[in-house]
Design an enzyme around this catalytic site. Structure first.
Site, PDB file in Angstrom:
ATOM      1  N   HIS A   1       0.535  -1.457  -0.247  1.00  0.00           N
ATOM      2  CA  HIS A   1       0.179   0.253   0.252  1.00  0.00           C
ATOM      3  C   HIS A   1       0.475   1.076   0.024  1.00  0.00           C
ATOM      4  O   HIS A   1       1.718   1.206   0.911  1.00  0.00           O
ATOM      5  CB  HIS A   1      -0.603  -0.096   1.370  1.00  0.00           C
ATOM      6  CG  HIS A   1      -1.716  -1.184   1.167  1.00  0.00           C
ATOM      7  ND1 HIS A   1      -2.571  -1.892   2.388  1.00  0.00           N
ATOM      8  CD2 HIS A   1      -2.229  -2.052  -0.263  1.00  0.00           C
ATOM      9  CE1 HIS A   1      -2.828  -3.007   2.276  1.00  0.00           C
ATOM     10  NE2 HIS A   1      -3.535  -2.972   0.867  1.00  0.00           N
TER      11      HIS A   1
ATOM     12  N   GLU B   1       1.632   4.155   2.781  1.00  0.00           N
ATOM     13  CA  GLU B   1       2.098   3.525   3.805  1.00  0.00           C
ATOM     14  C   GLU B   1       3.481   3.918   4.446  1.00  0.00           C
ATOM     15  O   GLU B   1       4.527   2.574   4.250  1.00  0.00           O
ATOM     16  CB  GLU B   1       1.929   2.231   4.256  1.00  0.00           C
ATOM     17  CG  GLU B   1      -0.467   2.014   4.830  1.00  0.00           C
ATOM     18  CD  GLU B   1      -0.604   0.858   4.328  1.00  0.00           C
ATOM     19  OE1 GLU B   1       0.510  -0.074   4.307  1.00  0.00           O
ATOM     20  OE2 GLU B   1      -1.869   0.265   4.337  1.00  0.00           O
TER      21      GLU B   1
ATOM     22  N   SER C   1       0.781   0.101   7.538  1.00  0.00           N
ATOM     23  CA  SER C   1       0.494   0.268   9.287  1.00  0.00           C
ATOM     24  C   SER C   1      -0.658   1.616   8.643  1.00  0.00           C
ATOM     25  O   SER C   1      -1.721   1.353   7.056  1.00  0.00           O
ATOM     26  CB  SER C   1       1.597   2.425   8.658  1.00  0.00           C
ATOM     27  OG  SER C   1       1.126   3.032   7.546  1.00  0.00           O
TER      28      SER C   1
ATOM     29  N   TYR D   1     -10.276  -7.616   9.848  1.00  0.00           N
ATOM     30  CA  TYR D   1     -11.541  -7.861   8.814  1.00  0.00           C
ATOM     31  C   TYR D   1     -11.317  -8.614   8.251  1.00  0.00           C
ATOM     32  O   TYR D   1     -10.681  -8.898   7.991  1.00  0.00           O
ATOM     33  CB  TYR D   1     -12.282  -6.056   8.265  1.00  0.00           C
ATOM     34  CG  TYR D   1     -13.833  -6.153   9.061  1.00  0.00           C
ATOM     35  CD1 TYR D   1     -14.680  -5.776   8.037  1.00  0.00           C
ATOM     36  CD2 TYR D   1     -13.528  -5.697  10.661  1.00  0.00           C
ATOM     37  CE1 TYR D   1     -15.956  -5.840   8.880  1.00  0.00           C
ATOM     38  CE2 TYR D   1     -14.916  -5.357  11.082  1.00  0.00           C
ATOM     39  CZ  TYR D   1     -16.218  -4.854   9.766  1.00  0.00           C
ATOM     40  OH  TYR D   1     -17.019  -4.635  10.164  1.00  0.00           O
TER      41      TYR D   1
ATOM     42  N   GLU E   1       0.810  -4.188  11.445  1.00  0.00           N
ATOM     43  CA  GLU E   1       0.228  -2.971  11.325  1.00  0.00           C
ATOM     44  C   GLU E   1       1.210  -1.855  11.654  1.00  0.00           C
ATOM     45  O   GLU E   1       1.506  -1.822  13.062  1.00  0.00           O
ATOM     46  CB  GLU E   1      -1.475  -2.426  11.612  1.00  0.00           C
ATOM     47  CG  GLU E   1      -1.748  -3.640  10.780  1.00  0.00           C
ATOM     48  CD  GLU E   1      -2.584  -2.795   9.125  1.00  0.00           C
ATOM     49  OE1 GLU E   1      -1.623  -1.534   9.256  1.00  0.00           O
ATOM     50  OE2 GLU E   1      -2.774  -3.208   7.945  1.00  0.00           O
TER      51      GLU E   1
HETATM   52 ZN   LIG Z   1      -1.725  -1.194   4.307  1.00  0.00          ZN
END
Ligand SMILES: [Zn+2]
Length: 477
Positions: free
Chosen positions: A182, A185, A314, A365, A387
């Protein structure tokens, strides 16, 4: 002709381009967030999330946790609709663009020469330069190589940190770290680079690191999504996906919904993935449709010694493992939880930060097509995902080193757990794969009364050694 100095300044400042991103060039189509608010919402049920989605209010975390406050971005023209909905919220940032501008100004300001590399965030060029610097520092320990190319043709760089002189007489397991599936992050890049930095600088002088690298190799891919990462520096600070041009004109696939185990499973939940190309969690046109996920996959297929993996994200202060797609425990839940707990304690011991360990599905989730599930199920790899700390995607730069220092011991503990699990004792032909060839080779050595086959060990090469071998083999040890 004489101009007042004040007028000259006014002229100069009016011709300076307004750069909302540190790497933007004049004329770049920079995405701005003027008067966008950040609000904190604790979703009460999935309907709240659907309502927010329908209002065009984007979740700004990496994943949403059950019954936990989460940050959302509210465009100015959607704020009244949020107020009109009955969803309770608190405004934490009044103007997101001001936050981005402050970050850009800081990153563009000259830095003192004495500053540590980890004092502030680094763009792709700086990351690659530092990888080269570490390789030059210890050419005996570090190899740089490309694992593939992104959609826009950027090389995806990896660094292998391995003490090849430490010969165990068998295959050495390898731990793979990747960051920025991602793009936004940013702290994850710094986190992965800190592991590389510490391993390279401490090998040979620090007993713990030296011993760790005698038992395991590390392969680090700090920017697994280079196009997306560059895009967050030039154009849109909060871009999440890669830069795939989708049918219909939108861009990007969420690479961490694109992996080949339980890809594209509909109905798992709000954050599980989407078949809508415009969604920030779009899973792509098929499993491994993206060159970035293909590159990581092919690296693992080409290197069967990779038996540990951490996909760094993160933020949220979590230590996660499989399953992402199912609420059921995996067959290895007890071992994974024991490793996760040891990692949690190691993190807490540094600065007192509490990371929550648990399976992805029950801790955050449901997720379809995650890297962790593919590594765990398809490659039998001890796969985890952080994370990291921080209250946003742009935590202040003085979070970088404390965050890196607290997770480094935990990452090492994960590598230790990998070493304990994967000693390759029954990999008789030393190709890092447990297969029928190992059994045949072992039987040949048994026949020849080779002392190496005395696994029991009692000084006699006999049927007891064969039984020991089969036990190790069945356990893939
Ligand atoms: Zn991510």
């Amino acid at each position: 002709m004489h101009r007042p100095i004040a007028a000259l300044f006014a002229l100069a400042s009016s011709t300076l381009p307004v750069l909302a991103q540190p790497d933007a060039r004049p004329g770049d189509p920079v995405v701005r967030y003027d008067n966008h608010r950040i609000v904190t919402i604790t979703p009460r049920n999935p309907r709240d999330l659907l309502t927010l989605d329908a209002l065009g209010i984007e979740h700004m975390g990496c994943e949403i946790r059950r019954d936990q406050p989460a940050d959302f971005r509210v465009p100015p023209d959607r704020f009244d609709a949020l107020v009109a909905s009955d969803i309770p919220f608190t405004v934490t940032v009044q103007n997101l663009q001001a936050v981005i501008d402050a970050e850009s100004a800081r990153l563009l300001a000259p830095r003192p020469r004495t500053a540590s590399w980890f004092d502030d965030y680094k763009n792709l060029a700086a990351v690659e330069a530092y990888m080269a610097e570490l390789a030059a520092l210890r050419p005996d320990l570090v190899t740089l190589f490309d694992i593939g190319h992104s959609i826009e043709g950027r090389p995806i760089r990896a660094m292998r940190i391995a003490n090849d002189a430490a010969d165990l007489g068998r295959c050495k397991p390898a731990m793979l770290l990747n960051a920025t599936q991602h793009a936004r992050e940013w702290i994850t890049v710094m986190n992965a680079m800190y592991v590389a930095d510490q391993l390279v600088r401490l090998e040979g002088s620090d007993a713990y690191v030296t011993n760790l690298l005698a038992g395991a190799d590390f392969i680090i891919v700090p920017v697994a999504n280079p196009d997306g990462y560059v895009h967050t520096w030039t154009t849109e600070r909060f871009w999440r996906k890669n830069r795939r041009p989708n049918a219909g004109g939108s861009f990007g696939v969420d690479n961490n919904r694109n992996w080949g185990h339980m890809w594209g499973v509909p109905g798992l939940g709000w954050a599980a993935g989407s078949d809508d190309p415009e969604s920030s969690i779009y899973w792509g046109t098929g499993p491994f449709s993206e060159p970035e996920t293909q590159a990581l996959r092919d690296l693992v297929l080409a290197r069967p010694e990779i038996k540990g993996h951490n996909d760094i994200h993160s933020y949220g202060q979590l230590i996660l493992w499989s399953w992402g797609w199912s609420p059921l425990p995996t067959a290895h839940q007890a071992q994974l939880a024991a490793t996760g707990e040891a990692m949690r304690l190691a993190i807490r011991a540094v600065h007192g930060r509490n990371y929550q360990p648990g399976p992805i599905y029950s801790t955050i989730y449901a997720v379809s097509g995650s890297s962790v599930d593919w590594f765990y199920q398809e490659q039998k790899v001890l796969s985890m995902s952080y994370e990291l700390r921080g209250g946003s995607f742009n935590p202040p730069p003085n979070d970088i080193l404390p965050c890196a220092r607290e997770t480094f011991p935990a990452t090492c503990i994960q590598a230790e757990a990998m070493i304990a699990r994967h000693q390759f004792l029954s990999d008789w032909n030393r190709d890092c794969i447990h297969d029928i060839l190992d059994i045949l080779d072992f039987i040949a050595d048994l026949d020849a009364q080779d002392p190496r086959a005395d696994l029991s060990p009692d000084g006699i090469v006999d049927i007891l050694d064969f039984l020991t071998f089969i036990e190790l083999f069945a356990d893939e040890r």
